[in-house]
Design a protein around this motif. Structure first.
Motif, PDB file in Angstrom:
ATOM      1  N   GLU A 128       7.634   5.542  -5.118  1.00 21.93           N
ATOM      2  CA  GLU A 128       7.831   5.329  -3.636  1.00 21.93           C
ATOM      3  C   GLU A 128       8.609   4.046  -3.051  1.00 21.93           C
ATOM      4  N   MET A 129       8.510   4.235  -1.646  1.00 22.47           N
ATOM      5  CA  MET A 129       9.230   3.921  -0.905  1.00 22.47           C
ATOM      6  C   MET A 129       9.016   3.740   0.454  1.00 22.47           C
ATOM      7  N   GLU A 130       8.798   2.443   1.306  1.00 23.49           N
ATOM      8  CA  GLU A 130       7.845   2.080   2.674  1.00 23.49           C
ATOM      9  C   GLU A 130       9.106   1.581   2.875  1.00 23.49           C
ATOM     10  N   ILE A 131       9.523   1.610   4.204  1.00 28.43           N
ATOM     11  CA  ILE A 131      10.703   0.852   5.222  1.00 28.43           C
ATOM     12  C   ILE A 131      10.318   0.827   6.271  1.00 28.43           C
ATOM     13  N   GLY A 132      10.336  -0.420   5.978  1.00 30.39           N
ATOM     14  CA  GLY A 132       9.267  -0.565   7.572  1.00 30.39           C
ATOM     15  C   GLY A 132       9.874  -0.706   8.971  1.00 30.39           C
ATOM     16  N   GLY A 133       9.665  -1.483   9.588  1.00 28.41           N
ATOM     17  CA  GLY A 133      10.036  -1.354  10.523  1.00 28.41           C
ATOM     18  C   GLY A 133      11.246  -2.471  11.398  1.00 28.41           C
ATOM     19  N   ILE A 134      11.615  -1.878  12.037  1.00 26.68           N
ATOM     20  CA  ILE A 134      13.128  -2.929  12.555  1.00 26.68           C
ATOM     21  C   ILE A 134      12.678  -4.202  13.298  1.00 26.68           C
ATOM     22  N   GLU A 135      12.815  -5.267  13.627  1.00 22.08           N
ATOM     23  CA  GLU A 135      12.377  -6.477  14.464  1.00 22.08           C
ATOM     24  C   GLU A 135      13.431  -7.090  14.280  1.00 22.08           C
ATOM     25  N   PHE A 136      13.595  -7.738  15.644  1.00 22.70           N
ATOM     26  CA  PHE A 136      14.888  -8.577  16.361  1.00 22.70           C
ATOM     27  C   PHE A 136      14.952 -10.357  15.592  1.00 22.70           C
ATOM     28  N   ASP A 137      15.063 -10.806  15.922  1.00 27.12           N
ATOM     29  CA  ASP A 137      14.813 -11.747  15.294  1.00 27.12           C
ATOM     30  C   ASP A 137      15.450 -12.931  16.427  1.00 27.12           C
ATOM     31  N   PRO A 138      15.020 -13.751  17.602  1.00 23.42           N
ATOM     32  CA  PRO A 138      15.694 -13.967  18.265  1.00 23.42           C
ATOM     33  C   PRO A 138      16.482 -15.440  18.118  1.00 23.42           C
ATOM     34  N   SER A 152      10.510  -1.831   0.476  1.00 24.06           N
ATOM     35  CA  SER A 152       9.756  -1.773  -0.597  1.00 24.06           C
ATOM     36  C   SER A 152       9.383  -0.591  -1.419  1.00 24.06           C
ATOM     37  N   ALA A 153       9.413  -1.161  -2.482  1.00 29.72           N
ATOM     38  CA  ALA A 153       9.177  -0.122  -3.926  1.00 29.72           C
ATOM     39  C   ALA A 153       8.860  -0.109  -4.658  1.00 29.72           C
ATOM     40  N   THR A 154       7.948   0.599  -5.452  1.00 33.21           N
ATOM     41  CA  THR A 154       7.350   0.986  -6.288  1.00 33.21           C
ATOM     42  C   THR A 154       8.306   0.275  -7.498  1.00 33.21           C
ATOM     43  N   ILE A 155       7.891  -0.790  -9.041  1.00 30.55           N
ATOM     44  CA  ILE A 155       8.375  -0.544  -9.925  1.00 30.55           C
ATOM     45  C   ILE A 155       7.577   0.176 -10.632  1.00 30.55           C
ATOM     46  N   THR A 156       8.625   0.698 -11.495  1.00 28.45           N
ATOM     47  CA  THR A 156       8.053   1.669 -12.899  1.00 28.45           C
ATOM     48  C   THR A 156       8.696   0.868 -14.282  1.00 28.45           C
ATOM     49  N   ASP A 157       7.561   0.807 -15.011  1.00 31.23           N
ATOM     50  CA  ASP A 157       7.628   0.211 -16.088  1.00 31.23           C
ATOM     51  C   ASP A 157       8.495   1.483 -17.204  1.00 31.23           C
ATOM     52  N   PRO A 158       9.419   1.343 -17.246  1.00 23.39           N
ATOM     53  CA  PRO A 158      10.634   2.235 -17.668  1.00 23.39           C
ATOM     54  C   PRO A 158      10.304   2.148 -19.489  1.00 23.39           C
ATOM     55  N   LYS A 213       0.941  -1.225   0.298  1.00 19.03           N
ATOM     56  CA  LYS A 213       0.448  -0.308   0.174  1.00 19.03           C
ATOM     57  C   LYS A 213       0.892   0.971   0.227  1.00 19.03           C
ATOM     58  N   LYS A 214       1.716   1.279   0.761  1.00 17.68           N
ATOM     59  CA  LYS A 214       2.980   2.394   0.668  1.00 17.68           C
ATOM     60  C   LYS A 214       3.753   2.757  -0.417  1.00 17.68           C
ATOM     61  N   SER A 215       3.802   1.573  -1.254  1.00 18.79           N
ATOM     62  CA  SER A 215       4.982   1.715  -2.355  1.00 18.79           C
ATOM     63  C   SER A 215       4.049   1.562  -3.668  1.00 18.79           C
ATOM     64  N   PHE A 216       3.558   0.499  -4.191  1.00 20.30           N
ATOM     65  CA  PHE A 216       2.948   0.964  -5.549  1.00 20.30           C
ATOM     66  C   PHE A 216       1.925   1.528  -5.002  1.00 20.30           C
ATOM     67  N   GLY A 217       0.660   1.198  -3.355  1.00 21.68           N
ATOM     68  CA  GLY A 217      -0.602   1.948  -3.604  1.00 21.68           C
ATOM     69  C   GLY A 217      -0.446   3.480  -3.723  1.00 21.68           C
ATOM     70  N   GLN A 218       0.903   3.849  -3.073  1.00 23.25           N
ATOM     71  CA  GLN A 218       1.319   5.603  -4.036  1.00 23.25           C
ATOM     72  C   GLN A 218       2.068   6.014  -4.947  1.00 23.25           C
TER      73      GLN A 218
END
Length: 221
Positions: free
Chosen positions: A176-186, A196-202, A167-172
Motif C-alpha cells: 500500500e502507498m499513501e501520497i500526501g498533499g503538496i505543501e509549499f514551504d515559503p 509513504s508505503a508499507t514495508i513487507t518482510d521478504p 494508517k494509509k500505508s501499513f494500516g492498509q
C-alpha cells in the motif's frame, strides 16, 4: 379627480419599468455566471490534470528509487528487532515515549532521539538523502506500531501511528502507498509532498513497518 387616481398609472409604469430592468439584470447575471463557469471548468480540469501528473511523478520516483532501497537487510533487521521490543507496549506507554521525544527535541541530552538518528540504519538513510541531489527532503522508517525506527533528520514526533502516512500505508496492508498533499514551504520556496508505503518482510511476506519519504516536487517535474 382624486390625487390617488393620478398616482396609480405612474406607479404601474414605474413597476413595469423596474421589472424590465430586473429582468435585464437577471439575464446579465446569468450570462456572467455562465461565463464564469465556462472559465472555471477548464481551470479545474487543468488543476486536476496537474495533480494527477504530480502524483504519477511521485509514485514513479518511489518505485524507481525507493522500492529496492527499503529492502536493505540492515533496515529489515532494524524493523524486526524494534517490532520485538515494541509489540507489547500499551497506548499509554507509546504516548509517554512520544512525549519524551518532543521534550528531548529541546534538550541537550537526547537518548531517545539517538536511538533513531544514530546507528547504521540512520546512516543508510542519510546516505540515500545525500545521493538524491536535493530531491529528498526527509526520510524515516516506522515500525509496526508507527514508532520511529530510523530517520535521516529529527521528526517533530516519535509516534506516527495516528497519522495518515501510517494508517494509509501499513494500516492498509502489504503493497500500500499513501501520497500526501503538496505543501509549499515559503522559507525554501519549494513545494514538497510525502510518499509513504508499507514495508513487507521478504521472508515472511508480512508487513513489518512503513517508510515515509519527503520529495521536492519542483525537482521531479
Amino acid at each position: 379627480m382624486r390625487p390617488d387616481f393620478l398616482c396609480f398609472p405612474l406607479m404601474s409604469r414605474t413597476r413595469h419599468a423596474f421589472m424590465r430592468l430586473s429582468f435585464k439584470g437577471l439575464l446579465t447575471l446569468c450570462a456572467a455566471v455562465l461565463l464564469w463557469i465556462g472559465g472555471l471548468l477548464p481551470a479545474m480540469a487543468a488543476e486536476s490534470g496537474d495533480k494527477a501528473r504530480v502524483e504519477e511523478a511521485l509514485r514513479s520516483y518511489f518505485e524507481t528509487e525507493m522500492a529496492d532501497f527499503i529492502k536493505e537487510p540492515v533496515l529489515l533487521v532494524a524493523l524486526r528487532e524494534q517490532n520485538a521490543r515494541t509489540a507489547e507496549l500499551s497506548e499509554a506507554e507509546i504516548l509517554e515515549l512520544d512525549q519524551q521525544w518532543r521534550e528531548q527535541l529541546q534538550q541537550e541530552e537526547q537518548p531517545l532521539l539517538d536511538t533513531v538518528l544514530k546507528g547504521r540504519p540512520a546512516e543508510l538513510l542519510l546516505g540515500k538523502v545525500a545521493m538524491a541531489g536535493g530531491e529528498i527532503s526527509e526520510l524515516f522508517l516506522m515500525d509496526a506500531r508507527g514508532l520511529n525506527v530510523a530517520s535521516a533528520t529529527a521528526t517533530s514526533d516519535y509516534w506516527q501511528g495516528d497519522e495518515a502516512k501510517f494508517k494509509k500505508s501499513f494500516g492498509q496492508g502489504s503493497d500500500e502507498m499513501e501520497i500526501g498533499g503538496i505543501e509549499f514551504d515559503p522559507s525554501t520556496g519549494v513545494s514538497q509532498a510525502q510518499v509513504s508505503a508499507t514495508i513487507t518482510d521478504p521472508t515472511s511476506g508480512e508487513p513489518i513497518g512503513a517508510v515515509t519519504v519527503g520529495l521536492v516536487v519542483d525537482l521531479l517535474l
